[in-house]
Scaffold this motif. Structure first.
Motif, mmCIF file in Angstrom:
data_model
loop_
_atom_site.group_PDB
_atom_site.id
_atom_site.type_symbol
_atom_site.label_atom_id
_atom_site.label_comp_id
_atom_site.label_asym_id
_atom_site.label_seq_id
_atom_site.Cartn_x
_atom_site.Cartn_y
_atom_site.Cartn_z
ATOM 1 N N PHE A 34 28.369 -12.536 13.194
ATOM 2 C CA PHE A 34 27.270 -13.501 13.098
ATOM 3 C C PHE A 34 26.228 -13.177 14.154
ATOM 4 O O PHE A 34 26.558 -12.987 15.330
ATOM 5 C CB PHE A 34 27.797 -14.925 13.308
ATOM 6 N N ILE A 35 24.985 -13.080 13.746
ATOM 7 C CA ILE A 35 23.902 -12.700 14.658
ATOM 8 C C ILE A 35 22.909 -13.848 14.796
ATOM 9 O O ILE A 35 22.359 -14.341 13.808
ATOM 10 C CB ILE A 35 23.160 -11.448 14.134
ATOM 11 N N CYS A 36 22.696 -14.264 16.036
ATOM 12 C CA CYS A 36 21.688 -15.296 16.309
ATOM 13 C C CYS A 36 21.112 -15.037 17.697
ATOM 14 O O CYS A 36 21.464 -15.718 18.663
ATOM 15 C CB CYS A 36 22.299 -16.688 16.220
ATOM 16 N N ASP A 37 20.266 -14.033 17.800
ATOM 17 C CA ASP A 37 19.698 -13.661 19.093
ATOM 18 C C ASP A 37 18.308 -14.255 19.324
ATOM 19 O O ASP A 37 17.631 -13.917 20.299
ATOM 20 C CB ASP A 37 19.635 -12.136 19.232
ATOM 21 N N ASP A 38 17.874 -15.141 18.429
ATOM 22 C CA ASP A 38 16.558 -15.765 18.575
ATOM 23 C C ASP A 38 16.642 -17.279 18.703
ATOM 24 O O ASP A 38 15.634 -17.985 18.584
ATOM 25 C CB ASP A 38 15.670 -15.403 17.385
ATOM 26 N N GLY A 39 17.862 -17.786 18.950
ATOM 27 C CA GLY A 39 18.018 -19.232 19.135
ATOM 28 C C GLY A 39 17.690 -20.067 17.914
ATOM 29 O O GLY A 39 17.188 -21.188 18.033
ATOM 30 N N TYR A 40 17.972 -19.522 16.720
ATOM 31 C CA TYR A 40 17.711 -20.246 15.460
ATOM 32 C C TYR A 40 16.225 -20.602 15.305
ATOM 33 O O TYR A 40 15.889 -21.710 14.882
ATOM 34 C CB TYR A 40 18.548 -21.524 15.380
ATOM 35 N N LYS A 41 15.367 -19.683 15.628
ATOM 36 C CA LYS A 41 13.928 -19.976 15.610
ATOM 37 C C LYS A 41 13.449 -20.496 14.251
ATOM 38 O O LYS A 41 12.832 -21.562 14.158
ATOM 39 C CB LYS A 41 13.137 -18.724 15.985
ATOM 40 N N SER A 42 13.715 -19.747 13.187
ATOM 41 C CA SER A 42 13.230 -20.157 11.872
ATOM 42 C C SER A 42 13.939 -21.414 11.384
ATOM 43 O O SER A 42 13.318 -22.285 10.752
ATOM 44 C CB SER A 42 13.414 -19.024 10.854
ATOM 45 N N GLU A 43 15.231 -21.523 11.675
ATOM 46 C CA GLU A 43 15.986 -22.706 11.235
ATOM 47 C C GLU A 43 15.474 -23.974 11.925
ATOM 48 O O GLU A 43 15.426 -25.047 11.310
ATOM 49 C CB GLU A 43 17.475 -22.526 11.521
ATOM 50 N N LYS A 44 15.105 -23.872 13.194
ATOM 51 C CA LYS A 44 14.573 -25.032 13.910
ATOM 52 C C LYS A 44 13.255 -25.481 13.305
ATOM 53 O O LYS A 44 12.978 -26.688 13.223
ATOM 54 C CB LYS A 44 14.399 -24.697 15.389
ATOM 55 N N GLU A 45 12.450 -24.522 12.866
ATOM 56 C CA GLU A 45 11.168 -24.863 12.242
ATOM 57 C C GLU A 45 11.395 -25.593 10.914
ATOM 58 O O GLU A 45 10.721 -26.591 10.619
ATOM 59 C CB GLU A 45 10.351 -23.588 12.019
ATOM 60 N N VAL A 194 23.062 -30.746 14.672
ATOM 61 C CA VAL A 194 23.789 -30.557 15.932
ATOM 62 C C VAL A 194 24.029 -29.071 16.207
ATOM 63 O O VAL A 194 23.828 -28.592 17.327
ATOM 64 C CB VAL A 194 25.133 -31.319 15.900
ATOM 65 N N ILE A 195 24.445 -28.335 15.183
ATOM 66 C CA ILE A 195 24.734 -26.909 15.344
ATOM 67 C C ILE A 195 23.483 -26.142 15.744
ATOM 68 O O ILE A 195 23.491 -25.348 16.697
ATOM 69 C CB ILE A 195 25.305 -26.314 14.035
ATOM 70 N N ILE A 196 22.378 -26.391 15.042
ATOM 71 C CA ILE A 196 21.134 -25.651 15.288
ATOM 72 C C ILE A 196 20.502 -26.062 16.616
ATOM 73 O O ILE A 196 20.090 -25.207 17.406
ATOM 74 C CB ILE A 196 20.152 -25.867 14.121
ATOM 75 N N SER A 197 20.414 -27.359 16.870
ATOM 76 C CA SER A 197 19.763 -27.848 18.084
ATOM 77 C C SER A 197 20.479 -27.376 19.344
ATOM 78 O O SER A 197 19.844 -27.116 20.376
ATOM 79 C CB SER A 197 19.700 -29.381 18.069
ATOM 80 N N ASN A 198 21.809 -27.246 19.258
ATOM 81 C CA ASN A 198 22.593 -26.809 20.418
ATOM 82 C C ASN A 198 22.914 -25.320 20.371
ATOM 83 O O ASN A 198 23.666 -24.825 21.220
ATOM 84 C CB ASN A 198 23.886 -27.619 20.509
ATOM 85 N N GLU A 199 22.347 -24.640 19.379
ATOM 86 C CA GLU A 199 22.474 -23.187 19.238
ATOM 87 C C GLU A 199 23.935 -22.732 19.255
ATOM 88 O O GLU A 199 24.320 -21.773 19.917
ATOM 89 C CB GLU A 199 21.669 -22.477 20.326
ATOM 90 N N LEU A 200 24.760 -23.453 18.472
ATOM 91 C CA LEU A 200 26.170 -23.104 18.329
ATOM 92 C C LEU A 200 26.334 -22.095 17.201
ATOM 93 O O LEU A 200 25.468 -21.957 16.336
ATOM 94 C CB LEU A 200 26.998 -24.361 18.049
ATOM 95 N N ASN A 201 27.463 -21.397 17.181
ATOM 96 C CA ASN A 201 27.721 -20.359 16.184
ATOM 97 C C ASN A 201 27.997 -20.995 14.819
ATOM 98 O O ASN A 201 29.016 -21.668 14.630
ATOM 99 C CB ASN A 201 28.910 -19.506 16.635
#
Length: 222
Positions: A34-45, A194-201
């Protein structure tokens, strides 16, 4: 849903899972697939737009949740593609269809020797009311027909809907043959928040959601 309790519980699950996975050498896990090196940028938007509630119509509202799920699942290297259908399929009306690289993804998610034939999902973000039992009954039928592991993402769930999911997940073996890996996995938008806001896997979250749905411990968060 008690977001604070859910956050603590899911963080504890992820931390313990990572500790166990780190002991395994050269094994695919939720940590290394699982790759998330941008802190869920697009998902947060996308999530910000969903929570703002300013939509042109219900179709746009529903499409945003599908886009969110597509973005999250596409971060998994063991998911080769995800299509948003929005049309009738051989299994009826489903929203998303996930294609895996191979069955390794099920082992990563803790489904050892318990593999479904396919992965599908339904997104009900356009609803303002809780997901009701009749919608779950349709999902149960589709899961049976396709031997599918089915994710059902909605705002919240009525007690009767939760009971229907529980009955299916715990008694499916008496309903149809070859029921291995076939579960209904209910997920709320609040959980994703919760998962996205706290940048969990997110991959570990899916592993937790599947395991919690098998014994319906997930009902505590719906």
């Amino acid at each position: 849903m008690n977001c604070n309790k859910f956050l603590l519980d899911i963080q504890d699950f992820i931390n313990k899972s990572i500790q166990n996975d780190n002991r395994k050498r050269d094994v695919l896990t939720c940590n290394n697939t699982f790759i998330c090196d941008d802190g869920y940028k697009s998902e947060k938007e996308i999530l910000t737009r969903i929570k703002a509630g300013s939509f042109k119509n219900t179709k746009e509202q529903g499409d945003l949740l599908e886009d969110l799920l597509k973005s999250l699942f596409n971060r998994m290297s063991l998911i080769s593609s995800l299509s948003v259908t929005n049309r009738d399929t051989a299994l009826g009306q489903i929203d998303i269809n996930l294609i895996t690289v191979d069955e390794t993804i099920y082992e990563v998610w803790g489904l050892i020797g318990d593999c479904p034939s396919c992965l599908i999902g339904e997104c009900k973000n356009y609803q303002t009311s809780k997901v009701a039992r009749p919608e779950i009954e349709k999902t149960c039928w589709r899961a049976c027909k396709g031997r599918a592991l089915s994710f059902f993402i909605g705002p919240s769930f009525k007690e009767t809907a939760i009971e229907e999911i529980g009955d299916f997940n715990t008694q499916k073996g008496s309903i149809f043959h070859r029921s291995e890996g076939v579960y209904i996995v209910p997920i709320t938008l609040g959980m994703l928040d919760v998962i996205i806001s706290n940048e969990l896997n997110f991959c570990y979250f899916i592993r937790w959601a599947i395991q919690a749905s098998k014994r319906m411990a997930i009902a505590n968060y719906l």
